[in-house]
Design an enzyme around this catalytic site. Structure first.
Site, short mmCIF file in Angstrom:
data_model
loop_
_atom_site.label_atom_id
_atom_site.label_comp_id
_atom_site.label_asym_id
_atom_site.label_seq_id
_atom_site.Cartn_x
_atom_site.Cartn_y
_atom_site.Cartn_z
N TYR A 242 0.84 -1.20 0.00
CA TYR A 242 0.00 0.00 0.00
C TYR A 242 0.87 1.25 0.00
CZ TYR A 242 -2.97 3.73 1.85
OH TYR A 242 -3.62 4.92 2.03
N ALA A 243 1.86 1.29 0.89
CA ALA A 243 2.77 2.43 0.97
C ALA A 243 3.53 2.62 -0.34
CB ALA A 243 3.74 2.26 2.13
#
Length: 431
Positions: A242-243
């Protein structure tokens, strides 16, 4: 309906006469006697397969065209009415992810002050879609029309920009959550990378080009150990997929700013919470489990260190979003051609006061008047980070951002909404 393989073979094998089989065998042998003939047959089969796949692709595309849930005179009227500006020097804003948590609150705030707002959301099932549809109804009650569609649908985006000359885009649509990436990594690339590019392409081609404000994330700071996190800190050590997709988004938006003159503002949100929030967030499912008498799992870092988050109340985040839109500056491209430099900015939107997860649970216990059954577990390697802490001095300087809601006040408002929405008595029993 028979499969392609079934159609290429006899339906009643074994019923062919022997003498005819012998004849066919001889003809088959002659036909493939030379290498050149075999090559021609191979080309024929390749061409036949390609033709079939092309036809199938045409059928699929046509099917999507005729079954689209948007378009038509009535639909265009709803979009235009929703986009009407009702204040001097107001703006017309396309809000993606409008039926999401932050998207709903931002859309309501824009509409309330007289800006034109059109929402876009695909109502996916990452969490209960009924909550998203309830938010959609809330928006409709306040005059905001939400289009049911995907940001990867280039035709839909082109149509929206054709119907309304949006001055701004508030891009909040994304695949959220850190841990879900372990189950479905493709959804993050689809939404956070491919979807972002599709949207930027539509913005690039629009005339006039809108200013773009979009949701990055505090997760881009990853394994950075320097605190509080500042916009100038390194962001090249993501701890989760996600990051990584949000970091990729920052690089992608920079490219569109540099080449095409799009005005870009990225907002790094820090653990946003509040009414109408996301059920996958800890404060939300802690509340549910405590009320239902179920145990809650509280993760700890190495050496039994408590995890801490810079919990930011939704109203403070909304103020930051609107401040970013108001100060965005204009894009400088026309038809995708850049005429001069355009603004490129990144801001932290946090509360600046990290609170440990056990403290959060303690506040919820007081608000719910129920004792939690706590189960402490060492944090697994799922992409979570041990703490977040925002430095918001840049946002304060640029547009006066100043968070005003502490966690105790914010959770009190959230619990009140939760009890009402899910039908609980004040004593924690369902109505």
């Amino acid at each position: 309906m028979p499969s392609l393989e079934e159609e290429l073979f006899p339906s009643t094998p074994g019923k062919v006469k022997i003498d005819r089989t012998h004849t066919i065998h001889r003809q088959f042998h002659r036909c493939f006697a030379s290498t050149s003939t075999m090559f021609l047959w191979a080309l024929f089969l390749i061409a036949l397969t390609a033709s079939y796949l092309s036809f199938q692709s045409f059928v699929d595309t046509s099917s999507k065209y005729f079954t689209a849930s948007w378009g038509g005179i009535q639909w265009e009227k709803q979009v235009r009415n929703s986009a009407l500006i009702r204040r001097p020097a107001g703006m017309s804003v396309l809000v993606t992810g409008a039926a999401g948590f932050v998207g709903t609150h931002v859309s309501l705030a824009l509409q309330k002050r007289g800006d034109g707002v059109v929402g876009l959301d695909n109502f996916n099932s990452y969490y209960d879609p009924s909550l998203k549809h309830a938010r959609k109804k809330l928006l409709a009650d306040h005059g905001v029309f939400v289009v049911d569609g995907d940001i990867n649908d280039a035709r839909l985006l082109a149509k929206l920009f054709d119907v309304v000359a949006f001055s701004h885009v508030m891009h909040l649509a994304a695949q959220a959550g850190v841990r879900y990436a372990l189950e479905n990594p493709g959804s993050y690339v689809h939404s956070n990378v491919a979807g972002l590019v599709t949207l930027l392409e539509a913005c690039k081609a629009a005339d006039p080009q809108p200013a773009v404000v979009w949701a990055s994330s505090s997760s881009v700071y990853g394994l950075n150990s320097k605190t509080p996190f500042s916009e100038s800190d390194r962001t090249d050590q993501p701890a989760s997929l996600y990051a990584a997709t949000k970091k990729a988004g920052e690089e992608i938006t920079h490219t569109y700013n540099h080449i095409h003159g799009l005005s870009i503002t990225g907002l790094r949100f820090f653990t946003v919470y509040g009414p109408w929030g996301r059920p996958d967030m800890a404060y939300f499912f802690f509340t549910r489990n405590i009320l239902q008498g179920k145990p809650i799992t509280i993760y700890r870092g190495k050496d039994r260190v408590d995890l801490a988050r810079d919990f930011t109340y939704i109203d403070d985040v909304v103020k930051g979003c609107l401040g970013s839109l108001d100060t965005a500056g204009k894009s400088t491209g026309s038809g995708g051609k850049k005429r001069g430099p355009a603004p490129y900015r990144i801001f932290n939107l946090g509360n600046t006061s990290p609170v440990t997860v056990p403290e959060l649970v303690g506040i919820l216990e007081k608000q719910l008047k129920v004792k939690a059954k706590r189960n402490y577990v060492e944090m697994p390697g799922n992409g979570d980070v041990p703490f977040t802490h925002a430095n918001v001095s840049l946002a304060r300087r640029e547009f006066g951002y100043k968070p005003t809601t502490d966690l105790q006040t914010g959770l009190k408002k959230f619990v009140k909404w939760y009890m009402s929405y899910y039908g609980y008595h004040q004593h924690g029993k369902r109505v």
